[in-house]
Motif scaffolding. Structure first.
Motif, mmCIF file in Angstrom:
data_model
loop_
_atom_site.group_PDB
_atom_site.id
_atom_site.type_symbol
_atom_site.label_atom_id
_atom_site.label_comp_id
_atom_site.label_asym_id
_atom_site.label_seq_id
_atom_site.Cartn_x
_atom_site.Cartn_y
_atom_site.Cartn_z
ATOM 1 N N THR A 24 0.808 -1.216 0.000
ATOM 2 C CA THR A 24 0.000 0.000 0.000
ATOM 3 C C THR A 24 0.844 1.269 0.000
ATOM 4 O OG1 THR A 24 -0.118 -0.062 2.418
ATOM 5 C CG2 THR A 24 -1.895 -1.144 1.199
ATOM 6 N N THR A 25 2.134 1.166 0.351
ATOM 7 C CA THR A 25 2.995 2.352 0.362
ATOM 8 C C THR A 25 3.887 2.430 -0.877
ATOM 9 O OG1 THR A 25 4.767 1.221 1.582
ATOM 10 C CG2 THR A 25 3.074 2.353 2.887
ATOM 11 N N SER A 26 3.694 1.551 -1.838
ATOM 12 C CA SER A 26 4.582 1.520 -3.000
ATOM 13 C C SER A 26 4.429 2.768 -3.861
ATOM 14 C CB SER A 26 4.290 0.282 -3.859
ATOM 15 O OG SER A 26 3.106 0.461 -4.611
ATOM 16 N N GLY A 27 5.507 3.074 -4.580
ATOM 17 C CA GLY A 27 5.444 4.177 -5.523
ATOM 18 C C GLY A 27 4.422 3.942 -6.610
ATOM 19 N N LEU A 28 4.245 2.694 -6.993
ATOM 20 C CA LEU A 28 3.285 2.375 -8.040
ATOM 21 C C LEU A 28 1.866 2.721 -7.618
ATOM 22 C CD1 LEU A 28 2.378 1.187 -10.693
ATOM 23 C CD2 LEU A 28 2.583 -1.110 -9.687
ATOM 24 N N ALA A 29 1.489 2.347 -6.409
ATOM 25 C CA ALA A 29 0.139 2.668 -5.929
ATOM 26 C C ALA A 29 -0.085 4.181 -5.926
ATOM 27 C CB ALA A 29 -0.060 2.096 -4.527
ATOM 28 N N LYS A 30 0.937 4.924 -5.524
ATOM 29 C CA LYS A 30 0.815 6.390 -5.497
ATOM 30 C C LYS A 30 0.740 6.967 -6.909
ATOM 31 C CE LYS A 30 3.303 6.194 -1.190
ATOM 32 N NZ LYS A 30 4.637 6.165 -0.565
ATOM 33 N N ALA A 31 1.509 6.380 -7.836
ATOM 34 C CA ALA A 31 1.464 6.850 -9.221
ATOM 35 C C ALA A 31 0.077 6.658 -9.818
ATOM 36 C CB ALA A 31 2.512 6.127 -10.055
ATOM 37 N N LEU A 32 -0.558 5.541 -9.502
ATOM 38 C CA LEU A 32 -1.905 5.292 -10.010
ATOM 39 C C LEU A 32 -2.900 6.312 -9.462
ATOM 40 C CD1 LEU A 32 -1.896 1.406 -9.905
ATOM 41 C CD2 LEU A 32 -2.378 2.790 -11.930
ATOM 42 N N VAL A 33 -2.693 6.757 -8.234
ATOM 43 C CA VAL A 33 -3.539 7.803 -7.670
ATOM 44 C C VAL A 33 -3.304 9.117 -8.396
ATOM 45 C CG1 VAL A 33 -3.940 9.216 -5.615
ATOM 46 C CG2 VAL A 33 -3.718 6.743 -5.385
ATOM 47 N N PHE A 34 -2.053 9.462 -8.611
ATOM 48 C CA PHE A 34 -1.709 10.775 -9.154
ATOM 49 C C PHE A 34 -2.004 10.931 -10.640
ATOM 50 C CE2 PHE A 34 1.549 11.528 -5.580
ATOM 51 C CZ PHE A 34 0.655 12.324 -4.879
ATOM 52 N N GLN A 35 -2.147 9.826 -11.360
ATOM 53 C CA GLN A 35 -2.383 9.975 -12.797
ATOM 54 C C GLN A 35 -3.756 10.600 -13.095
ATOM 55 O OE1 GLN A 35 -2.330 6.299 -14.945
ATOM 56 N NE2 GLN A 35 -4.027 5.390 -13.816
ATOM 57 N N SER A 36 -4.615 10.666 -12.085
ATOM 58 C CA SER A 36 -5.935 11.269 -12.269
ATOM 59 C C SER A 36 -5.954 12.763 -11.938
ATOM 60 C CB SER A 36 -6.972 10.549 -11.384
ATOM 61 O OG SER A 36 -7.064 9.175 -11.733
ATOM 62 N N VAL A 37 -4.839 13.305 -11.502
ATOM 63 C CA VAL A 37 -4.785 14.727 -11.166
ATOM 64 C C VAL A 37 -4.879 15.550 -12.452
ATOM 65 C CG1 VAL A 37 -3.339 16.567 -10.214
ATOM 66 C CG2 VAL A 37 -3.446 14.331 -9.061
ATOM 67 N N PRO A 38 -5.782 16.507 -12.542
ATOM 68 C CA PRO A 38 -5.910 17.314 -13.765
ATOM 69 C C PRO A 38 -4.607 18.033 -14.114
ATOM 70 C CG PRO A 38 -7.795 17.650 -12.333
ATOM 71 C CD PRO A 38 -6.808 16.857 -11.540
ATOM 72 N N GLY A 39 -4.229 17.940 -15.387
ATOM 73 C CA GLY A 39 -3.051 18.646 -15.868
ATOM 74 C C GLY A 39 -1.729 17.963 -15.628
ATOM 75 N N VAL A 40 -1.747 16.742 -15.067
ATOM 76 C CA VAL A 40 -0.482 16.073 -14.759
ATOM 77 C C VAL A 40 0.287 15.753 -16.042
ATOM 78 C CG1 VAL A 40 -1.578 13.786 -14.661
ATOM 79 C CG2 VAL A 40 0.614 14.174 -13.516
ATOM 80 N N ALA A 41 1.581 16.092 -16.039
ATOM 81 C CA ALA A 41 2.456 15.782 -17.176
ATOM 82 C C ALA A 41 3.470 14.713 -16.816
ATOM 83 C CB ALA A 41 3.176 17.047 -17.651
ATOM 84 N N LYS A 42 3.929 14.712 -15.570
ATOM 85 C CA LYS A 42 4.871 13.707 -15.096
ATOM 86 C C LYS A 42 4.575 13.380 -13.638
ATOM 87 C CE LYS A 42 7.521 12.908 -18.651
ATOM 88 N NZ LYS A 42 7.547 11.558 -19.279
#
Length: 425
Positions: free
Chosen positions: A122-140
């Protein structure tokens, strides 16, 4: 001074540190800054940068800036943030120990992730990346060290193999694997990956001017805080071990081959043409501090004869459960029979933790790692002479001193590797 200088920057949980190092690994300047001095929210990237900038300027006033040729950065492993095309953070970062509680998201990962991947949990970078990909305007989606290096380089699209590991990077085939897309991740949001110590690009001109540095300064790929701490000690050969005697007992071993044992949470980082592996026990200094204050431990340790064993078989834990060198959620603590005197009780616990350390390195060897050849120590327990003597008796290998306990010094070593790659050494 007329020799190229490299700077290592370590961004930790409470502050930033910087060191300046010569090609002979001599530390000629150090600086630090606390996150709390710049605000109350340690998650705020603006505060990260302010602390880094102050630490960096603190070392630059101690040296001839014209001889600074390279800078590298390490930071906490598994801390991520989403940014726009100019590197501006778009949401509060998720820190290394933050958990993702979205069960559906975690199930998508579990359905496709290989057993040996470091991106479980639950603390992996991958889990966090999946959360952040939904942030509006995200480029990286960047790791903490990537963002700081990006501020220096003026480019926010590069990470290193060590920071990338918990986000799903494949260190064997050296790429972002196809199964990440199957887990639902838009892999175009991930940064390119280079080896720790690889040159990224030269410093951004406006940043060079602000810091009084040459525009030819190379920004070098860094690493995680854990890998940087290992490098700082000077360990550089297969079989070199580093034990961190902090609140928990953490073992790291340099290997000539990768070791993966997901049942023990063991994976391997590529590092300087070799592999760094290790494990962490639930035992450690937190057990000692439960029974004795720091001053009491110093006083009682002075009464210990490390060459005369208590004969007790302690396994110091505060509650049932162990993860390495044995894996058993019900593994029982063993802290009895308690000796009548406190010095004897402390010695029995120190002996028990030292035995766990020996079992840990033996376990790594059973899994294919080279046998332990030398031991360098980090953390508060490393300064305890009685404990050191007990460990030397258990491990039976040389105990050379750690060159440094500063993670920034390990990152400075990577900066020197980068200078060698570009022909500046």
């Amino acid at each position: 001074m007329s020799t190229p200088l490299a700077i290592g920057i370590d961004l930790g949980t409470s502050g930033a540190r910087a060191v300046v190092m010569t090609p002979g690994f001599e530390i000629v300047a150090q600086g630090a800054a606390k996150l709390a001095d710049f605000g109350a929210n340690p998650r705020d990237p603006k505060i990260w940068w302010q602390a880094v900038e102050v630490a960096l300027k603190a070392v630059l006033v101690q040296v001839d800036r014209t001889w600074v040729h390279a800078i590298a950065v390490d930071a906490t492993s598994g801390t991520l943030l989403p940014v726009d095309g100019q590197g501006v953070p778009l949401a509060e970062p998720l820190m290394y120990d933050d958990k993702v509680g979205d069960e559906a998201l975690l199930a998508r990962i579990a359905a496709v992730i290989p057993a040996e991947s470091a991106a479980h949990g639950t603390t992996s970078g991958l889990a966090k990346a999946l959360v952040f990909q939904s942030v509006p305007g995200v480029a990286k989606i960047l790791h903490q060290a990537d963002w700081i290096a990006g501020r220096l380089a003026g480019h926010f699209g590069t990470t290193d193999e060590n920071n990338a590991l918990k986000t799903g990077y494949d260190p064997i085939d050296r790429h972002w694997p196809d199964w990440l897309a199957a887990a639902g991740l838009r892999t175009a949001l991930l940064p390119r990956v280079v080896a720790p110590g690889a040159p990224i690009e030269t410093i951004e001109p406006a940043m060079a001017k602000a810091l009084g540095l040459s525009e030819e300064v190379e920004i070098i790929a860094g690493t995680t805080d854990g890998c940087a701490s290992f490098l700082a000690t000077g360990a550089d050969r297969p079989g070199d071990g580093v034990t961190a005697l902090g609140s928990t007992l953490t073992l790291k071993l340099l290997c000539d081959r990768p070791i993966f044992a997901p049942e023990f949470g063991i994976y391997s980082h590529r590092l300087n043409g070799m592999w760094l592996t290790g494990g962490a026990s639930n035992s450690g200094g937190k057990v000692l501090s439960h029974f004795f204050s720091a001053d009491e431990i110093v006083r009682l340790s002075a009464a210990i004869d490390p060459d005369v064993s208590t004969g007790l078989d302690f396994y110091p834990l505060l509650e049932p459960g162990e993860r390495f060198p044995v894996l058993d959620p019900a593994w029982p603590p063993r802290l009895t029979p308690r000796p009548a005197d406190d010095a004897g009780f402390l010695q029995a616990m120190l002996e028990g933790i030292s035995t766990i350390e020996k079992l840990g390195y033996d376990r790594l060897a059973e899994l294919g790692a080279p046998p332990l050849q030398s031991m360098r120590s980090l953390g508060g327990g490393a300064s305890n002479p009685a404990w050191t003597a007990i460990r030397q008796n258990r491990l039976g290998v040389p105990f050379p001193p750690a060159h440094s306990q500063e993670a920034a010094a390990g990152t400075a070593r990577l900066a020197l590797i980068g200078l060698e790659a570009v022909g500046d050494l």
